[in-house]
Design a protein around this motif. Sequence first.
Motif, mmCIF file in Angstrom:
data_model
loop_
_atom_site.group_PDB
_atom_site.id
_atom_site.type_symbol
_atom_site.label_atom_id
_atom_site.label_comp_id
_atom_site.label_asym_id
_atom_site.label_seq_id
_atom_site.Cartn_x
_atom_site.Cartn_y
_atom_site.Cartn_z
ATOM 1 N N ILE A 137 0.851 -1.197 0.000
ATOM 2 C CA ILE A 137 0.000 0.000 0.000
ATOM 3 C C ILE A 137 0.887 1.247 0.000
ATOM 4 O O ILE A 137 0.654 2.193 -0.752
ATOM 5 C CB ILE A 137 -0.966 0.006 1.207
ATOM 6 N N SER A 138 1.918 1.237 0.833
ATOM 7 C CA SER A 138 2.859 2.366 0.870
ATOM 8 C C SER A 138 3.543 2.543 -0.476
ATOM 9 O O SER A 138 3.722 3.667 -0.947
ATOM 10 C CB SER A 138 3.924 2.119 1.942
ATOM 11 N N MET A 163 6.637 -2.381 11.383
ATOM 12 C CA MET A 163 5.362 -1.680 11.196
ATOM 13 C C MET A 163 5.533 -0.168 11.373
ATOM 14 O O MET A 163 4.942 0.616 10.635
ATOM 15 C CB MET A 163 4.305 -2.205 12.174
ATOM 16 N N ILE A 164 6.331 0.226 12.340
ATOM 17 C CA ILE A 164 6.585 1.658 12.554
ATOM 18 C C ILE A 164 7.252 2.262 11.323
ATOM 19 O O ILE A 164 6.867 3.343 10.859
ATOM 20 C CB ILE A 164 7.431 1.879 13.832
ATOM 21 N N ILE A 181 6.860 5.579 6.376
ATOM 22 C CA ILE A 181 6.911 5.741 4.920
ATOM 23 C C ILE A 181 5.578 6.285 4.431
ATOM 24 O O ILE A 181 5.526 7.174 3.581
ATOM 25 C CB ILE A 181 7.284 4.415 4.221
ATOM 26 N N GLY A 182 4.489 5.768 4.991
ATOM 27 C CA GLY A 182 3.167 6.283 4.651
ATOM 28 C C GLY A 182 3.032 7.764 4.975
ATOM 29 O O GLY A 182 2.459 8.535 4.201
ATOM 30 N N ARG A 186 14.059 10.389 3.481
ATOM 31 C CA ARG A 186 13.428 9.826 4.679
ATOM 32 C C ARG A 186 12.759 8.489 4.372
ATOM 33 O O ARG A 186 12.822 7.560 5.183
ATOM 34 C CB ARG A 186 12.423 10.816 5.255
ATOM 35 N N ILE A 187 12.128 8.405 3.225
ATOM 36 C CA ILE A 187 11.492 7.142 2.838
ATOM 37 C C ILE A 187 12.543 6.037 2.740
ATOM 38 O O ILE A 187 12.365 4.939 3.274
ATOM 39 C CB ILE A 187 10.700 7.303 1.524
ATOM 40 N N VAL A 188 13.635 6.330 2.071
ATOM 41 C CA VAL A 188 14.698 5.324 1.912
ATOM 42 C C VAL A 188 15.308 4.971 3.271
ATOM 43 O O VAL A 188 15.614 3.805 3.535
ATOM 44 C CB VAL A 188 15.770 5.813 0.913
ATOM 45 N N ARG A 189 15.436 5.952 4.141
ATOM 46 C CA ARG A 189 15.984 5.679 5.485
ATOM 47 C C ARG A 189 15.090 4.696 6.256
ATOM 48 O O ARG A 189 15.592 3.883 7.024
ATOM 49 C CB ARG A 189 16.140 6.996 6.244
ATOM 50 N N HIS A 190 13.781 4.754 6.048
ATOM 51 C CA HIS A 190 12.870 3.832 6.740
ATOM 52 C C HIS A 190 12.729 2.495 6.018
ATOM 53 O O HIS A 190 12.169 1.544 6.580
ATOM 54 C CB HIS A 190 11.486 4.472 6.900
#
Length: 186
Positions: A4-5, A68-69, A74-75, A180-184
């Motif tokens: 979904i993300s 999950m966090i 990412i969402g 930030r997305i890539v970091r998560h």
Amino acid sequence: VARISWQSFRLNAEIMFKMNRRKLTTVRRNEDAIDEIQRAMKRYLQSMTSRYLSRRQSILLQHLNRCMIDIERIGDHNDNLADLAESRQYTRGAVFPSEAQTALFALFEAADKVLQVVIQSLDPEQPDFQATARTILQARDLYAERSLNAKSLFSEKIVNHEWPPMVGIFLSDYVAEFDRIVRHAK
């Protein structure tokens, strides 16, 4: 949840260059769904702690919670990307030159590759988790290189007054959200 993300991330790539209200709404709804799934998963994991757990099971629960966090974060960053796209359409001087679009899309593709590999790593049928982990690290390294190149290009064009400062603000925000997305995504 990771898919979904990823869907939202890909929709954001489309609305980043051409606003589409339906796709924007889908990103918003996906974020609501991810938040709800994360809360339900958290409640489930907490309920599991009331039982006797082996050391291995306790560690596994912690890793699932952390996973999950990260997916939920990412969402959140996808939602921020949607905010940027929506804001940019109403901002004067925020039209991206073609060179900026090309560099930003290349950075999106590198981040997208990281997300694809992470999603593959979550497949329990995955035959070799160590090889997948190496692939994730390689994709993250490629992303980091492209991110530095994009930041350098964007800074150079803004400092040399080739692009309007407003473009620089939005590009900087997009790159920060991708980073930030890539970091998560690990």
